[in-house]
Design a protein around this motif. Structure first.
Motif, PDB file in Angstrom:
ATOM      1  N   ILE A 177       0.915  -1.080   0.054  1.00 31.19           N
ATOM      2  CA  ILE A 177      -0.140   0.041   0.043  1.00 31.19           C
ATOM      3  C   ILE A 177       0.964   1.174   0.144  1.00 31.19           C
ATOM      4  O   ILE A 177       1.867   1.423   0.785  1.00 31.19           O
ATOM      5  CB  ILE A 177      -0.717  -0.196   1.231  1.00 31.19           C
ATOM      6  N   PRO A 178       0.657   2.221  -0.761  1.00 32.65           N
ATOM      7  CA  PRO A 178      -0.547   2.427  -1.730  1.00 32.65           C
ATOM      8  C   PRO A 178      -0.146   1.829  -3.107  1.00 32.65           C
ATOM      9  O   PRO A 178      -0.792   2.436  -3.926  1.00 32.65           O
ATOM     10  CB  PRO A 178      -0.722   3.921  -1.655  1.00 32.65           C
ATOM     11  N   TYR A 238      -2.792  -2.928  -3.339  1.00 25.62           N
ATOM     12  CA  TYR A 238      -3.435  -3.467  -2.335  1.00 25.62           C
ATOM     13  C   TYR A 238      -4.960  -4.024  -2.560  1.00 25.62           C
ATOM     14  O   TYR A 238      -5.301  -3.737  -3.645  1.00 25.62           O
ATOM     15  CB  TYR A 238      -3.336  -2.462  -1.166  1.00 25.62           C
ATOM     16  N   GLY A 264      -4.363   0.615  -6.208  1.00 19.53           N
ATOM     17  CA  GLY A 264      -3.432   1.257  -6.028  1.00 19.53           C
ATOM     18  C   GLY A 264      -2.540   1.835  -7.146  1.00 19.53           C
ATOM     19  O   GLY A 264      -3.252   1.929  -8.231  1.00 19.53           O
TER      20      GLY A 264
END
Length: 304
Positions: A49-50, A53, A63
């Motif tokens: 993340i980001p 995910y 993402g």
């Protein structure tokens, strides 16, 4: 004035011509930039993340990397879907025929079975930075003498680090919790990950004493990879056409849509860590007040 009579077949001919032109105008183009509906399955990790995910509510893979590749793939005419890789490393995922493409890669490398791969053009630059405990940041040895912890899913990245900094010692851990425990115990001097992931992870209150080292260790390209086969080369070549159509503004917009908002969601332990002292103080006050009330009540009863 004489008028030229129009024979009866003429209106029919004109109507047919209009109908043919209408059919051509309604036919969707098949050039790049328009979806032809051809399916493309892309294997990605979800523990970044980001960048990548899995949405816990919908199960959808999201993402920065997903949105960038989706935009490029659609420009290339693909109907793209993303699938979570089950393999420990992306090198192993390259050998899995369930995926047409796997990402992210910084450069072409051999798969786990030794097959050569081919990678797409670059989608973005990802800076990789070190994280240390606050009291250790200033006393770190040179990078090529560091003991660095990384996630197992970053095995391919670790090979690049070893090439750039001969002598560095890298230990791979199965997840972030295990790597954090290694940092806390002194097993490693620092942890290495890309700066976008750190921007998310370090929002956890328990990690508030950790420091991101200001200078990036290195920057890595962000590419998609496939085995170097005729089909693989065809897919990568087509994706490159889509990537070339993504403007820098479009790429920046996608990246900013994730980095400019609060994504980390507190769990119970986070609330305890952040507000535990306040909760403890409130509990003590309540107990003291309750005890005082009880004593006062007992005295009142004894007087009566």
């Amino acid at each position: 004035m004489k008028t030229i009579p129009i024979s009866k077949p003429m209106p029919i001919l004109i109507a047919c011509l209009i109908a043919v032109l209408a059919c051509f105008s309604m036919t969707p183009p098949t050039a790049y930039g328009e979806s032809t509906g051809e399916a493309l399955t892309i294997g990605v990790p979800t523990n970044r993340i980001p960048m990548f995910y899995e949405d816990p509510k919908t199960g959808e893979v999201k993402g920065i990397g997903v949105d960038l590749m989706r935009a490029a793939a659609e420009e290339a005419g693909y109907a793209v879907s993303f699938k979570i890789v089950n393999e420990k490393t992306l090198k192993q995922a390259l050998d899995n025929k369930q995926y047409d493409v796997v990402m992210p890669f910084g450069s072409a490398l051999r798969s786990a079975s030794g097959k050569q791969s081919i990678v797409s053009d670059n989608l973005m630059q990802t800076p990789f930075t070190l994280v240390t405990e606050e009291n250790h940041g200033n006393g770190l040895p040179p990078i090529n003498k560091l003991r660095i912890g990384m996630l197992q899913s970053l095995g391919a990245v670790s090979e690049t680090v070893l090439q750039l900094y001969p002598g560095v010692k890298i230990t791979l851990y199965k997840d972030m919790l295990e790597s954090m425990q290694a940092l806390r115990s002194g097993e490693v001097d620092a942890l290495l990950h890309n700066s976008y992931v750190w921007s998310y992870i370090l929002q956890k209150p328990a990690y508030s004493d950790l420091t991101v080292q200001s200078d990036a260790v290195f920057s890595m390209d962000f590419r998609a990879g496939a085995l170097d086969t005729p089909d693989g080369r065809k897919i990568i070549e087509r994706l490159n056409r889509g990537i070339s159509k993504l403007s820098e503004d479009r790429r920046h917009e996608i990246i900013s849509s994730y980095t400019s908002r609060q994504m980390y969601e507190y769990d119970f332990s986070d609330y305890i860590h952040r507000y535990g002292s306040i909760c403890l103080l409130c509990t003590v006050i309540i107990v003291v007040l309750a005890a005082a009330f009880w004593v006062f009540h007992k005295k009142s009863d004894s007087i009566d």
